[in-house]
Motif scaffolding. Structure first.
Motif, short mmCIF file in Angstrom:
data_model
loop_
_atom_site.label_atom_id
_atom_site.label_comp_id
_atom_site.label_asym_id
_atom_site.label_seq_id
_atom_site.Cartn_x
_atom_site.Cartn_y
_atom_site.Cartn_z
N PRO A 165 42.44 49.29 32.01
CA PRO A 165 42.70 50.26 30.94
C PRO A 165 43.52 49.69 29.78
O PRO A 165 43.56 50.30 28.70
CB PRO A 165 43.49 51.37 31.66
CG PRO A 165 43.10 51.24 33.09
CD PRO A 165 42.94 49.77 33.32
N LEU A 166 44.15 48.52 30.00
CA LEU A 166 44.91 47.87 28.93
C LEU A 166 44.04 46.92 28.11
O LEU A 166 44.53 46.25 27.21
CB LEU A 166 46.09 47.09 29.52
CG LEU A 166 47.09 47.90 30.35
CD1 LEU A 166 48.14 46.99 30.95
CD2 LEU A 166 47.74 48.98 29.50
N GLY A 167 42.75 46.86 28.48
CA GLY A 167 41.85 45.98 27.75
C GLY A 167 41.88 44.55 28.24
O GLY A 167 41.45 43.63 27.53
N MET A 168 42.37 44.36 29.48
CA MET A 168 42.49 43.01 30.04
C MET A 168 41.95 43.01 31.47
O MET A 168 41.59 44.06 32.01
CB MET A 168 43.96 42.56 30.06
CG MET A 168 44.63 42.54 28.69
SD MET A 168 46.36 41.98 28.79
CE MET A 168 47.13 43.40 29.57
N ILE A 169 41.89 41.83 32.06
CA ILE A 169 41.60 41.71 33.48
C ILE A 169 42.72 40.88 34.12
O ILE A 169 43.39 40.10 33.43
CB ILE A 169 40.23 41.07 33.77
CG1 ILE A 169 40.19 39.61 33.32
CG2 ILE A 169 39.11 41.88 33.11
CD1 ILE A 169 38.94 38.86 33.79
N PRO A 170 42.94 41.01 35.42
CA PRO A 170 43.95 40.20 36.09
C PRO A 170 43.42 38.77 36.28
O PRO A 170 42.52 38.55 37.09
CB PRO A 170 44.16 40.91 37.43
CG PRO A 170 42.87 41.61 37.68
CD PRO A 170 42.32 41.98 36.34
N ASP A 171 43.97 37.82 35.55
CA ASP A 171 43.38 36.48 35.57
C ASP A 171 44.36 35.40 36.03
O ASP A 171 44.27 34.25 35.63
CB ASP A 171 42.81 36.12 34.19
CG ASP A 171 43.84 36.17 33.07
OD1 ASP A 171 44.98 36.57 33.33
OD2 ASP A 171 43.49 35.81 31.93
N ALA A 172 45.31 35.80 36.90
CA ALA A 172 46.22 34.81 37.48
C ALA A 172 46.07 34.77 39.00
O ALA A 172 47.03 34.50 39.72
CB ALA A 172 47.66 35.12 37.10
N GLY A 173 44.83 35.04 39.46
CA GLY A 173 44.57 34.88 40.89
C GLY A 173 43.88 36.04 41.57
O GLY A 173 43.23 35.86 42.59
N ALA A 174 43.97 37.26 41.02
CA ALA A 174 43.36 38.40 41.70
C ALA A 174 41.84 38.30 41.72
O ALA A 174 41.19 38.65 42.71
CB ALA A 174 43.79 39.70 41.03
N MET A 175 41.25 37.82 40.62
CA MET A 175 39.79 37.68 40.58
C MET A 175 39.31 36.70 41.63
O MET A 175 38.24 36.87 42.22
CB MET A 175 39.36 37.22 39.18
CG MET A 175 39.73 38.16 38.05
SD MET A 175 38.88 39.75 38.15
CE MET A 175 37.19 39.25 37.91
N GLN A 176 40.10 35.67 41.86
CA GLN A 176 39.70 34.63 42.81
C GLN A 176 40.03 35.00 44.26
O GLN A 176 39.25 34.72 45.18
CB GLN A 176 40.40 33.31 42.45
CG GLN A 176 40.01 32.71 41.12
CD GLN A 176 40.82 33.28 39.96
OE1 GLN A 176 41.56 34.25 40.10
NE2 GLN A 176 40.67 32.66 38.79
N ARG A 177 41.20 35.62 44.46
CA ARG A 177 41.69 35.80 45.83
C ARG A 177 41.37 37.16 46.44
O ARG A 177 41.10 37.25 47.64
CB ARG A 177 43.21 35.56 45.86
CG ARG A 177 43.59 34.11 45.57
CD ARG A 177 45.09 33.88 45.72
NE ARG A 177 45.41 32.45 45.66
CZ ARG A 177 45.97 31.84 44.62
NH1 ARG A 177 46.30 32.55 43.54
NH2 ARG A 177 46.22 30.55 44.64
N LEU A 178 41.43 38.22 45.65
CA LEU A 178 41.32 39.55 46.23
C LEU A 178 39.98 39.80 46.94
O LEU A 178 39.96 40.35 48.05
CB LEU A 178 41.56 40.62 45.16
CG LEU A 178 41.76 42.04 45.70
CD1 LEU A 178 42.98 42.11 46.60
CD2 LEU A 178 41.87 43.04 44.56
N PRO A 179 38.82 39.41 46.35
CA PRO A 179 37.56 39.64 47.07
C PRO A 179 37.43 38.83 48.36
O PRO A 179 36.52 39.08 49.15
CB PRO A 179 36.50 39.21 46.05
CG PRO A 179 37.17 39.32 44.72
CD PRO A 179 38.58 38.91 44.99
#
Length: 270
Positions: A142-156
């Protein structure tokens, strides 16, 4: 022994190193704090006396809200290619999310709400203990960003894929008990037992032969994503200096000898 750098508090308790994020009210992390954490973790990595690290935060409500949005809004921290302002040798955001040469274990002791970059710090740790009231969330979209310090890589890799997408797309909060059911975190404890539990785990790990302890992380990193057959090949043939040193170490011989003699081993990291 403890020391304060205002934004973080560092303490050495024997072989255990503790880093406490100390930026009220939400323990948000700006660029200087991120670098201080990187320097602290490099110190932990390079000091042979230190074997285990605990990362926690001050207060009872929030572990960390992640990036300091006020710092972003003021222009003190840039968003475009933000990683270029980080010192690559200091492990990326918060000093741990990309610290690929850290073989020593790190325990996250989560004292409160763990969101955004704070969640990514936790995901980068090896063991995660959370107080019962902890919740996890990724509010970036909602802030116009994505989490790009590890969540995209690790969470899934930690959650069922569609559940991870719920957190990424919808930003929903996940209570600690649910996270534990999925295996995303290791343990949930009453808030008053959080640091006691983390320190007990750290003390147990500190008794292990250092080279064996560090070999676990080195090997797991090397075989990540490989098939079982290829994983064996990597262990046998890749450059894994800590694992090789462990196999030839006096500690390994001492461990076997102590077992045979029914006594406690005396490890020296050699």
């Amino acid at each position: 022994m403890s020391e304060s750098e205002q934004d973080i508090i560092l303490a050495e308790n024997g072989a255990v190193f503790e880093i406490t994020i100390n930026r009220p009210k939400v323990n948000a992390i700006d660029l200087p704090t991120s670098r201080k954490m990187g320097q602290a973790l490099a110190r932990f990595r390079d000091d042979p006396k230190l074997k285990v690290c605990i990362i926690t935060a001050a207060g009872e409500k929030i572990f960390s809200a992640g990036w300091d949005l006020k710092s972003l809004d003021s222009g003190a921290t840039q968003l475009d290619n933000w990683w270029e302002n980080e010192d690559a040798s200091l492990g990326g955001f918060a000093g741990i999310t990309e610290l690929w040469n850290l073989n020593k274990p790190v325990i996250a002791a989560l004292n409160g709400l763990t969101i955004g970059g704070g969640f990514e710090i936790a995901l980068a740790c090896d063991l995660i203990i959370a107080a019962e009231h902890v919740e996890f969330a990724l509010p970036e979209l909602p802030l116009g960003m994505i989490p790009d310090a590890g969540a995209m890589q690790r969470l899934p890799r930690r959650l069922p894929y569609n559940i991870a997408l719920e957190m990424l797309y919808l930003g929903r909060r996940m209570p600690a008990a649910e996270a534990a059911r999925y295996g995303m975190i290791n343990k949930v404890v009453p808030a008053e037992q959080l640091m006691t539990t983390a320190r007990q785990w750290a003390a147990q790990l500190a008794q292990v032969a250092p080279l064996a302890l560090q070999s676990i992380k080195e090997v797991l990193r090397a075989v990540d994503g490989a098939s079982i057959r290829d994983s064996f090949h990597k262990m046998r043939n890749d450059k894994l200096p800590t694992y090789r040193e462990m196999l030839r170490s006096n500690d390994a011989a001492e461990g076997v000898k102590a077992f045979v003699e029914k006594r406690k081993p005396d490890f020296h990291g050699q």
